[in-house]
Design an enzyme around this catalytic site. Structure first.
Site, short mmCIF file in Angstrom:
data_model
loop_
_atom_site.label_atom_id
_atom_site.label_comp_id
_atom_site.label_asym_id
_atom_site.label_seq_id
_atom_site.Cartn_x
_atom_site.Cartn_y
_atom_site.Cartn_z
N ASN A 1 -14.07 -5.14 4.66
CA ASN A 1 -13.19 -4.89 5.82
C ASN A 1 -13.89 -3.87 6.70
O ASN A 1 -13.92 -2.68 6.38
CB ASN A 1 -11.84 -4.36 5.32
CG ASN A 1 -10.94 -3.90 6.46
OD1 ASN A 1 -11.19 -4.21 7.62
ND2 ASN A 1 -9.89 -3.16 6.12
N GLU B 1 -3.10 0.33 7.05
CA GLU B 1 -3.39 0.97 8.35
C GLU B 1 -2.61 0.30 9.47
O GLU B 1 -2.28 0.94 10.47
CB GLU B 1 -4.91 0.96 8.61
CG GLU B 1 -5.61 1.97 7.74
CD GLU B 1 -7.09 1.73 7.53
OE1 GLU B 1 -7.69 0.90 8.24
OE2 GLU B 1 -7.66 2.38 6.63
N GLY C 1 -10.26 5.12 1.71
CA GLY C 1 -11.12 6.00 2.50
C GLY C 1 -11.10 7.46 2.06
O GLY C 1 -11.56 8.33 2.79
N LYS D 1 -13.05 -2.89 9.54
CA LYS D 1 -12.11 -2.13 10.39
C LYS D 1 -12.61 -2.12 11.84
O LYS D 1 -13.19 -3.10 12.28
CB LYS D 1 -11.90 -0.72 9.83
CG LYS D 1 -11.60 -0.73 8.33
CD LYS D 1 -11.11 0.58 7.83
CE LYS D 1 -10.99 0.53 6.32
NZ LYS D 1 -10.16 1.55 5.78
N HIS E 1 -2.39 -4.86 5.94
CA HIS E 1 -3.16 -3.68 5.56
C HIS E 1 -2.33 -2.44 5.88
O HIS E 1 -1.64 -2.37 6.90
CB HIS E 1 -4.49 -3.65 6.32
CG HIS E 1 -5.46 -2.66 5.78
ND1 HIS E 1 -5.33 -1.30 6.00
CD2 HIS E 1 -6.55 -2.81 5.00
CE1 HIS E 1 -6.32 -0.67 5.39
NE2 HIS E 1 -7.07 -1.56 4.77
N SER F 1 -11.62 2.92 -1.98
CA SER F 1 -12.82 3.69 -2.36
C SER F 1 -13.67 3.01 -3.43
O SER F 1 -14.23 3.68 -4.30
CB SER F 1 -12.43 5.11 -2.77
OG SER F 1 -11.79 5.77 -1.69
N GLU G 1 -3.96 -2.18 -2.77
CA GLU G 1 -4.69 -1.04 -2.22
C GLU G 1 -3.77 0.18 -2.14
O GLU G 1 -3.01 0.32 -1.17
CB GLU G 1 -5.17 -1.35 -0.81
CG GLU G 1 -6.09 -2.54 -0.71
CD GLU G 1 -6.92 -2.46 0.56
OE1 GLU G 1 -8.14 -2.40 0.43
OE2 GLU G 1 -6.36 -2.42 1.66
#
Ligand code: PEP
Length: 257
Positions: free
Chosen positions: A10, A95, A174, A12, A93, A214, A168
């Site tokens: 991904n 985010e 991250g 991003k 996701h 991660s 996730e």
């Protein structure tokens, strides 16, 4: 595991045309890892260029709109993504759930639109740190998935091909922190049970459940060797061919030869 491990990058909002060299390197390296399915989801602008050049890896998107088309300024439909060469789309996701306030119902509508347009869907789920600390992670993820998974896959013959789930934990994305192997195993077992409940034994057992948060070459072998982990959704470590293919290498080592 009946399907090949699935390693998805991904990217991003990272990558201009300068990153095409990295995509080429990933595609070339994927030829040395045929026991693993490798794919990348770059920003929209790189989908078509990567699709045109890639021989082995699939290219996908990180979002789509729930409508086929119309007056939705700045949006992109699943059909347009397929037309540009995308084979899959990452949806739900964290985010986007957090940053764009995407609800479960909206994520489900997007997923149904993507399936309708012939795309494969990677459906993300995951709890925040407070939910994990309060002991509510498994319940939260089960409810989130039940409300987000596309309805339209239920009638398909190839449900397990068209749908992938990515667990996730938000606090691991991250941050350099990863869930413990015991927590990953517990969550993936709960997701597996839910998929079997929703889609029946045959289809539900074959849907791959990726872990994301991660993942790096250094921790990939342990994570990918955990029960019910069918691959990884990789953010930061997918931006260079070296680190991303280090994860693909670890995935290949988990497959019985
Ligand atoms: C992600 O964004 O899906 C992700 C897992 O990111 P990272 O690997 O950087 O934690």
């Amino acid at each position: 595991m009946t399907q090949r491990p699935y390693i998805v990058g991904n990217w991003k909002m990272h990558g201009t045309r300068a990153m095409l060299a990295e995509a080429r390197a990933i595609d070339r390296a994927a030829q040395r890892h045929m026991r693993v399915e490798v794919a990348i989801a770059p920003p929209f602008t790189l989908i078509h260029p990567i699709h045109r050049e890639a021989e082995l890896i699939a290219v996908g998107a990180q979002n789509c709109h729930e409508a086929d088309g119309g007056a939705h300024t700045g949006e992109i439909s699943a059909g347009m993504l397929a037309d540009a060469g995308a084979k899959f789309v990452i949806l739900g996701h964290s985010e986007r759930r957090q940053g764009q306030k995407e609800s479960n119902a909206l994520v489900r509508a997007k997923a149904d639109a993507a399936i309708e347009a012939g795309l494969r869907v990677i459906m993300c789920c995951g709890e925040d740190e407070a939910t994990r600390d309060a002991g509510g992670a498994v319940d939260f993820v089960k409810k989130q998935l039940t409300a987000s998974l596309p309805k339209s896959v239920e009638d398909l013959e190839d449900t397990a091909e068209r749908l992938t789930v990515a667990y996730e934990p938000i606090w691991a994305i991250g941050t350099g922190k990863t869930a413990s192997l015991a927590d990953i195993a517990e969550m993936h077992a709960a997701i597996r049970a839910l998929l079997v409940e929703l889609y029946g034994e045959e289809k539900g057992s074959d849907i791959r459940i990726l872990y994301g948060g991660s993942v790096k070459p250094e921790n990939a072998r342990d994570i990918l060797g955990t029960a019910e982990v069918g691959g990884a959704l990789v953010g930061g470590a997918s931006l260079t061919a070296d680190s991303f293919m280090g994860i693909a290498l670890a995935a290949g080592e988990t497959v019985d030869s």
